[in-house]
Design a protein around this motif. Structure first.
Motif, PDB file in Angstrom:
ATOM      1  N   PRO A   1       0.835  -1.212   0.000  1.00 53.44           N
ATOM      2  CA  PRO A   1       0.000   0.000   0.000  1.00 53.44           C
ATOM      3  C   PRO A   1       0.865   1.256   0.000  1.00 53.44           C
ATOM      4  CG  PRO A   1       0.001  -1.036   2.162  1.00 53.44           C
ATOM      5  CD  PRO A   1       0.749  -1.954   1.247  1.00 53.44           C
ATOM      6  N   MET A   2       0.414   2.243  -0.721  1.00 52.18           N
ATOM      7  CA  MET A   2       1.120   3.526  -0.777  1.00 52.18           C
ATOM      8  C   MET A   2       0.490   4.473   0.227  1.00 52.18           C
ATOM      9  SD  MET A   2       3.530   3.502  -3.063  1.00 52.18           S
ATOM     10  CE  MET A   2       3.762   5.186  -3.547  1.00 52.18           C
ATOM     11  N   PRO A   3       1.255   4.989   1.158  1.00 53.14           N
ATOM     12  CA  PRO A   3       0.676   5.947   2.115  1.00 53.14           C
ATOM     13  C   PRO A   3       0.283   7.226   1.392  1.00 53.14           C
ATOM     14  CG  PRO A   3       3.044   5.740   2.420  1.00 53.14           C
ATOM     15  CD  PRO A   3       2.650   4.746   1.377  1.00 53.14           C
ATOM     16  N   GLY A   4      -0.808   7.810   1.834  1.00 54.80           N
ATOM     17  CA  GLY A   4      -1.270   9.058   1.232  1.00 54.80           C
ATOM     18  C   GLY A   4      -0.368  10.214   1.603  1.00 54.80           C
ATOM     19  N   LYS A   5      -0.163  11.122   0.676  1.00 58.21           N
ATOM     20  CA  LYS A   5       0.718  12.264   0.908  1.00 58.21           C
ATOM     21  C   LYS A   5       0.212  13.129   2.060  1.00 58.21           C
ATOM     22  CE  LYS A   5       2.874  16.052  -1.594  1.00 58.21           C
ATOM     23  NZ  LYS A   5       2.993  16.735  -2.883  1.00 58.21           N
ATOM     24  N   ALA A   6      -1.093  13.280   2.155  1.00 55.93           N
ATOM     25  CA  ALA A   6      -1.663  14.137   3.204  1.00 55.93           C
ATOM     26  C   ALA A   6      -1.405  13.568   4.597  1.00 55.93           C
ATOM     27  CB  ALA A   6      -3.162  14.303   2.978  1.00 55.93           C
ATOM     28  N   ASP A   7      -1.270  12.245   4.684  1.00 56.78           N
ATOM     29  CA  ASP A   7      -1.022  11.609   5.987  1.00 56.78           C
ATOM     30  C   ASP A   7       0.288  12.067   6.612  1.00 56.78           C
ATOM     31  OD1 ASP A   7      -3.338  10.191   5.582  1.00 56.78           O
ATOM     32  OD2 ASP A   7      -2.312   8.389   4.865  1.00 56.78           O
ATOM     33  N   PHE A   8       1.213  12.543   5.787  1.00 57.11           N
ATOM     34  CA  PHE A   8       2.541  12.878   6.274  1.00 57.11           C
ATOM     35  C   PHE A   8       2.883  14.359   6.129  1.00 57.11           C
ATOM     36  CE2 PHE A   8       2.639   8.457   4.861  1.00 57.11           C
ATOM     37  CZ  PHE A   8       2.934   7.847   6.069  1.00 57.11           C
ATOM     38  N   GLU A   9       1.919  15.156   5.804  1.00 60.59           N
ATOM     39  CA  GLU A   9       2.180  16.582   5.607  1.00 60.59           C
ATOM     40  C   GLU A   9       2.705  17.215   6.892  1.00 60.59           C
ATOM     41  OE1 GLU A   9      -0.255  20.409   3.909  1.00 60.59           O
ATOM     42  OE2 GLU A   9      -0.867  18.400   3.317  1.00 60.59           O
ATOM     43  N   GLY A  10       3.810  17.930   6.777  1.00 59.34           N
ATOM     44  CA  GLY A  10       4.402  18.635   7.902  1.00 59.34           C
ATOM     45  C   GLY A  10       5.280  17.771   8.801  1.00 59.34           C
ATOM     46  N   LEU A  11       5.420  16.487   8.508  1.00 56.99           N
ATOM     47  CA  LEU A  11       6.228  15.611   9.342  1.00 56.99           C
ATOM     48  C   LEU A  11       7.648  15.520   8.799  1.00 56.99           C
ATOM     49  CD1 LEU A  11       3.806  12.583   9.922  1.00 56.99           C
ATOM     50  CD2 LEU A  11       4.223  14.529  11.440  1.00 56.99           C
ATOM     51  N   SER A  12       8.595  15.359   9.706  1.00 55.85           N
ATOM     52  CA  SER A  12       9.978  15.112   9.288  1.00 55.85           C
ATOM     53  C   SER A  12      10.084  13.667   8.815  1.00 55.85           C
ATOM     54  CB  SER A  12      10.942  15.349  10.449  1.00 55.85           C
ATOM     55  OG  SER A  12      10.789  14.324  11.413  1.00 55.85           O
ATOM     56  N   THR A  13      11.190  13.345   8.185  1.00 53.49           N
ATOM     57  CA  THR A  13      11.402  11.970   7.719  1.00 53.49           C
ATOM     58  C   THR A  13      11.345  10.989   8.882  1.00 53.49           C
ATOM     59  OG1 THR A  13      12.807  12.811   5.940  1.00 53.49           O
ATOM     60  CG2 THR A  13      12.985  10.464   6.448  1.00 53.49           C
ATOM     61  N   ASP A  14      11.986  11.335   9.995  1.00 53.46           N
ATOM     62  CA  ASP A  14      11.968  10.451  11.166  1.00 53.46           C
ATOM     63  C   ASP A  14      10.549  10.263  11.696  1.00 53.46           C
ATOM     64  OD1 ASP A  14      14.701  10.093  11.072  1.00 53.46           O
ATOM     65  OD2 ASP A  14      15.128  11.662  12.552  1.00 53.46           O
ATOM     66  N   GLU A  15       9.776  11.322  11.704  1.00 52.40           N
ATOM     67  CA  GLU A  15       8.392  11.228  12.175  1.00 52.40           C
ATOM     68  C   GLU A  15       7.546  10.360  11.234  1.00 52.40           C
ATOM     69  OE1 GLU A  15       7.927  15.539  14.447  1.00 52.40           O
ATOM     70  OE2 GLU A  15       7.767  15.453  12.259  1.00 52.40           O
ATOM     71  N   MET A  16       7.808  10.475   9.924  1.00 49.82           N
ATOM     72  CA  MET A  16       7.078   9.644   8.962  1.00 49.82           C
ATOM     73  C   MET A  16       7.394   8.165   9.192  1.00 49.82           C
ATOM     74  SD  MET A  16       7.181  11.551   5.307  1.00 49.82           S
ATOM     75  CE  MET A  16       8.380  12.871   5.406  1.00 49.82           C
ATOM     76  N   VAL A  17       8.667   7.868   9.353  1.00 46.42           N
ATOM     77  CA  VAL A  17       9.080   6.482   9.581  1.00 46.42           C
ATOM     78  C   VAL A  17       8.448   5.960  10.863  1.00 46.42           C
ATOM     79  CG1 VAL A  17      11.055   4.994  10.099  1.00 46.42           C
ATOM     80  CG2 VAL A  17      11.211   6.675   8.255  1.00 46.42           C
ATOM     81  N   GLU A  18       8.472   6.755  11.901  1.00 52.36           N
ATOM     82  CA  GLU A  18       7.896   6.333  13.177  1.00 52.36           C
ATOM     83  C   GLU A  18       6.394   6.089  13.051  1.00 52.36           C
ATOM     84  OE1 GLU A  18       7.657   4.952  16.864  1.00 52.36           O
ATOM     85  OE2 GLU A  18       9.500   5.403  15.789  1.00 52.36           O
ATOM     86  N   GLN A  19       5.694   6.955  12.338  1.00 52.32           N
ATOM     87  CA  GLN A  19       4.252   6.780  12.149  1.00 52.32           C
ATOM     88  C   GLN A  19       3.960   5.485  11.385  1.00 52.32           C
ATOM     89  OE1 GLN A  19       2.092  10.219  10.783  1.00 52.32           O
ATOM     90  NE2 GLN A  19       0.526   8.950   9.801  1.00 52.32           N
ATOM     91  N   ILE A  20       4.705   5.232  10.337  1.00 46.13           N
ATOM     92  CA  ILE A  20       4.531   4.005   9.558  1.00 46.13           C
ATOM     93  C   ILE A  20       4.829   2.785  10.424  1.00 46.13           C
ATOM     94  CG2 ILE A  20       5.413   2.657   7.612  1.00 46.13           C
ATOM     95  CD1 ILE A  20       5.813   5.375   6.171  1.00 46.13           C
ATOM     96  N   ARG A  21       5.892   2.865  11.212  1.00 44.76           N
ATOM     97  CA  ARG A  21       6.274   1.761  12.094  1.00 44.76           C
ATOM     98  C   ARG A  21       5.167   1.473  13.085  1.00 44.76           C
ATOM     99  NH1 ARG A  21      11.162   3.491  14.182  1.00 44.76           N
ATOM    100  NH2 ARG A  21      12.183   2.594  12.390  1.00 44.76           N
ATOM    101  N   ARG A  22       4.585   2.524  13.693  1.00 45.65           N
ATOM    102  CA  ARG A  22       3.507   2.323  14.657  1.00 45.65           C
ATOM    103  C   ARG A  22       2.287   1.694  13.988  1.00 45.65           C
ATOM    104  NH1 ARG A  22       4.900   7.476  16.525  1.00 45.65           N
ATOM    105  NH2 ARG A  22       3.115   8.358  15.447  1.00 45.65           N
ATOM    106  N   GLU A  23       1.944   2.166  12.779  1.00 41.30           N
ATOM    107  CA  GLU A  23       0.793   1.611  12.077  1.00 41.30           C
ATOM    108  C   GLU A  23       1.007   0.152  11.702  1.00 41.30           C
ATOM    109  OE1 GLU A  23       0.257   4.234   8.752  1.00 41.30           O
ATOM    110  OE2 GLU A  23      -0.518   5.866  10.012  1.00 41.30           O
ATOM    111  N   HIS A  24       2.219  -0.158  11.288  1.00 40.57           N
ATOM    112  CA  HIS A  24       2.513  -1.523  10.833  1.00 40.57           C
ATOM    113  C   HIS A  24       2.647  -2.503  11.999  1.00 40.57           C
ATOM    114  CE1 HIS A  24       3.881  -4.536   8.008  1.00 40.57           C
ATOM    115  NE2 HIS A  24       4.882  -4.825   8.818  1.00 40.57           N
ATOM    116  N   TYR A  25       3.376  -2.095  13.045  1.00 46.76           N
ATOM    117  CA  TYR A  25       3.665  -3.005  14.140  1.00 46.76           C
ATOM    118  C   TYR A  25       2.808  -2.759  15.386  1.00 46.76           C
ATOM    119  CZ  TYR A  25       7.737  -4.238  11.389  1.00 46.76           C
ATOM    120  OH  TYR A  25       8.574  -4.645  10.373  1.00 46.76           O
ATOM    121  N   GLY A  26       2.098  -1.645  15.400  1.00 47.93           N
ATOM    122  CA  GLY A  26       1.245  -1.350  16.543  1.00 47.93           C
ATOM    123  C   GLY A  26       1.991  -0.974  17.802  1.00 47.93           C
ATOM    124  N   LEU A  27       3.199  -0.481  17.647  1.00 48.14           N
ATOM    125  CA  LEU A  27       4.016  -0.118  18.828  1.00 48.14           C
ATOM    126  C   LEU A  27       4.064   1.372  18.998  1.00 48.14           C
ATOM    127  CD1 LEU A  27       6.975  -2.555  18.221  1.00 48.14           C
ATOM    128  CD2 LEU A  27       5.053  -2.892  19.716  1.00 48.14           C
TER     129      LEU A  27
END
Length: 104
Positions: free
Chosen positions: A78-104
């Motif tokens: 799945p491709m994350p939507g661009k709006a989901d990450f607006e205003g986030l740094s790269t580290d914040e984007m990775v962390e958000q994806i990690r939380r969504e994927h692993y639930g941590l």
């Protein structure tokens, strides 16, 4: 730093054309073949990790199959939507994806 007596010489036969291309690439980075080999061996010994480039040579027939398989797999992800990450740094984007994927 080790003394000369503690050092060992290594050698290997490689394709002449590949060696010349490698020399050109490494010289643009200010490295010699000898330095590259030395630094690569030191890296492996210090990190206990073999870099992907040192695991096996690139084989065009198998490599093309591997690339095709990776691209096929990527297309199923799945491709994350661009709006989901607006205003986030790269580290914040990775962390958000990690939380969504692993639930941590």
């Amino acid at each position: 730093m080790s003394t000369v007596a503690e050092k060992r010489m290594v050698n290997s036969r490689v394709d002449a054309q590949a060696l010349e291309r490698a020399k050109q690439v490494l010289s643009r980075q200010g490295l010699t073949i000898s330095e590259f080999v030395r630094y690569s061996i030191e890296y492996v010994s210090q990190t206990n990790t073999v870099p992907e480039s040192g695991a096996h040579p690139i084989d065009t027939a198998d490599g093309a199959t591997d690339v095709d398989a990776i691209l096929d797999w990527l297309e199923t992800q799945p491709m994350p939507g661009k709006a989901d990450f607006e205003g986030l740094s790269t580290d914040e984007m990775v962390e958000q994806i990690r939380r969504e994927h692993y639930g941590l």
